[in-house]
Enzyme design. Structure first.
Site, PDB file in Angstrom:
ATOM      1  N   ASN A   1       4.058   1.812   2.398  1.00 41.87           N
ATOM      2  CA  ASN A   1       5.395   1.737   1.810  1.00 41.87           C
ATOM      3  C   ASN A   1       6.181   3.019   2.054  1.00 41.87           C
ATOM      4  OD1 ASN A   1       4.874  -0.818   0.692  1.00 41.87           O
ATOM      5  ND2 ASN A   1       4.161   0.044  -1.239  1.00 41.87           N
TER       6      ASN A   1
ATOM      7  N   GLY B   1       0.839  -1.197   0.000  1.00 45.40           N
ATOM      8  CA  GLY B   1       0.000   0.000   0.000  1.00 45.40           C
ATOM      9  C   GLY B   1       0.869   1.240   0.000  1.00 45.40           C
TER      10      GLY B   1
ATOM     11  N   ASP C   1       6.809   4.792  -4.605  1.00 49.97           N
ATOM     12  CA  ASP C   1       6.761   5.003  -3.156  1.00 49.97           C
ATOM     13  C   ASP C   1       8.166   5.205  -2.598  1.00 49.97           C
ATOM     14  OD1 ASP C   1       4.032   4.536  -3.408  1.00 49.97           O
ATOM     15  OD2 ASP C   1       4.229   2.405  -2.956  1.00 49.97           O
TER      16      ASP C   1
ATOM     17  N   TYR D   1      -7.952  -6.901  -3.753  1.00 48.66           N
ATOM     18  CA  TYR D   1      -9.127  -7.289  -2.979  1.00 48.66           C
ATOM     19  C   TYR D   1      -9.325  -6.199  -1.922  1.00 48.66           C
ATOM     20  CZ  TYR D   1      -9.321 -11.955  -5.028  1.00 48.66           C
ATOM     21  OH  TYR D   1      -9.457 -13.019  -5.907  1.00 48.66           O
TER      22      TYR D   1
END
Length: 315
Positions: free
Chosen positions: A41, A37, A259, A108
């Protein structure tokens, strides 16, 4: 741990990355599990570089949520504003890797915990003591995360902090581009620095021409636009304009490179470095991440980044 100087707000999920390279997800038999994410990160990346970093997000009341919270603490990230969501699960992302340039990610997260970070989760007194807030803009895609994020941006701006926006534009999380632009524009008006790859800059700036898109963002009050262009290097738009060439590395996984770049650039802001040094440092950090399998686990130390920069200068 000292006083938290930078917070990241947004996604923190579990990444499940295929061990087999160049194999589609339907045929993958084994995965490595990592913290993932964009905001998670970034917080890990900042902590590894030496910043006192914190995360503002939510995890599910499940084993994956425990894994993420434990991992953040192991990395030295302040988890005081990482709350356990009583209703929604921790988000997941499965990724098949096709280096050097492609990947297939299956999310998900409908619904998931981090999208439900709320105003009640934010310690505004602690936030006002920080120097920088970084935002991964996917958190703007639904309520209550969007309201919490806009409030955090406003509070940090009012207290004299810097707001750094990673545009993190992912159309699959939105009902449409026009809705997204409304919330992006609200956030951009409170941003000091914008980090964007090519599609993100085109989306937010309304032009496929980088300089024109950056100019439109700067007209909203953004001081610096840093355009990440992968193998074409980095373009910087601010009081000056320049390009930094890419570092030469063998690419394994491009996921998470932005990131790592954002964490390193923000670290440079915290250090008060000159613009060109910030950009070069961030480009080197991003290059290290693409040479490794994961996102958060790939985040480099300051020593590793400076070592790559030194070796590039000797070539």
């Amino acid at each position: 741990m000292g006083k938290t100087e930078v917070y990241s707000i947004g996604r923190v999920i579990v990444d499940l990355y295929a061990n087999d390279i160049h194999v589609p997800l339907r045929k993958v038999t084994a995965f490595n599990k990592y913290l993932g994410g964009s905001a998670g990160n970034t917080a890990v990346g900042l902590a590894r570089l030496g910043a006192e970093a914190g995360l503002i997000s939510r995890v599910g009341d499940d084993e994956f949520g425990v894994f993420l919270a434990d991992k953040l603490r192991e990395e030295g990230v302040d988890t005081g504003m990482v709350k356990i969501d009583p209703q929604y699960p921790t988000g997941l992302a499965f990724a098949a890797l096709f280096p050097p340039s492609d990947s297939n990610v299956l999310f998900y997260r409908k619904p998931c915990a981090d999208a439900h970070v709320s105003l009640e989760d934010i310690d505004f007194d602690a936030l006002k003591e920080a120097r920088v807030l970084t935002v991964s803009c996917t958190v703007l895609s639904q309520s209550p995360g969007r309201e919490a994020t806009l409030a955090a941006l406003e509070a940090n701006h009012a207290s004299g902090g810097l707001n750094v926006l990673d545009l993190d534009w992912r159309p699959m999380f939105w009902t449409g581009a026009e809705e997204a632009r409304v919330y992006y524009r609200a956030a951009l008006r409170m941003a000091d620095v914008v980090l964007a790859n090519e599609p993100e800059l085109s989306f937010a700036g309304g032009s496929d021409e980088p300089a024109e898109a950056a100019g439109r963002l700067r007209s909203l009050g953004v001081e610096e636009v840093v355009a990440k262009r992968g193998g074409d290097g980095v373009l910087y738009y601010g009081e000056e304009e320049f390009r930094i060439p890419p570092a030469s590395v063998e690419v394994l996984n491009t996921l998470g490179a932005g990131d790592g770049f954002g964490a390193a650039y923000t670290y440079g802001l915290l250090q008060g470095w000159p613009t060109r040094k910030r950009v070069a440092f961030a480009a080197a950090a991003g290059a290290i991440v693409v040479s490794r399998h994961s996102c958060s686990e790939a985040m480099p130390s300051r020593f590793e980044v400076e070592e790559l920069m030194d070796s590039a200068q000797r070539v």
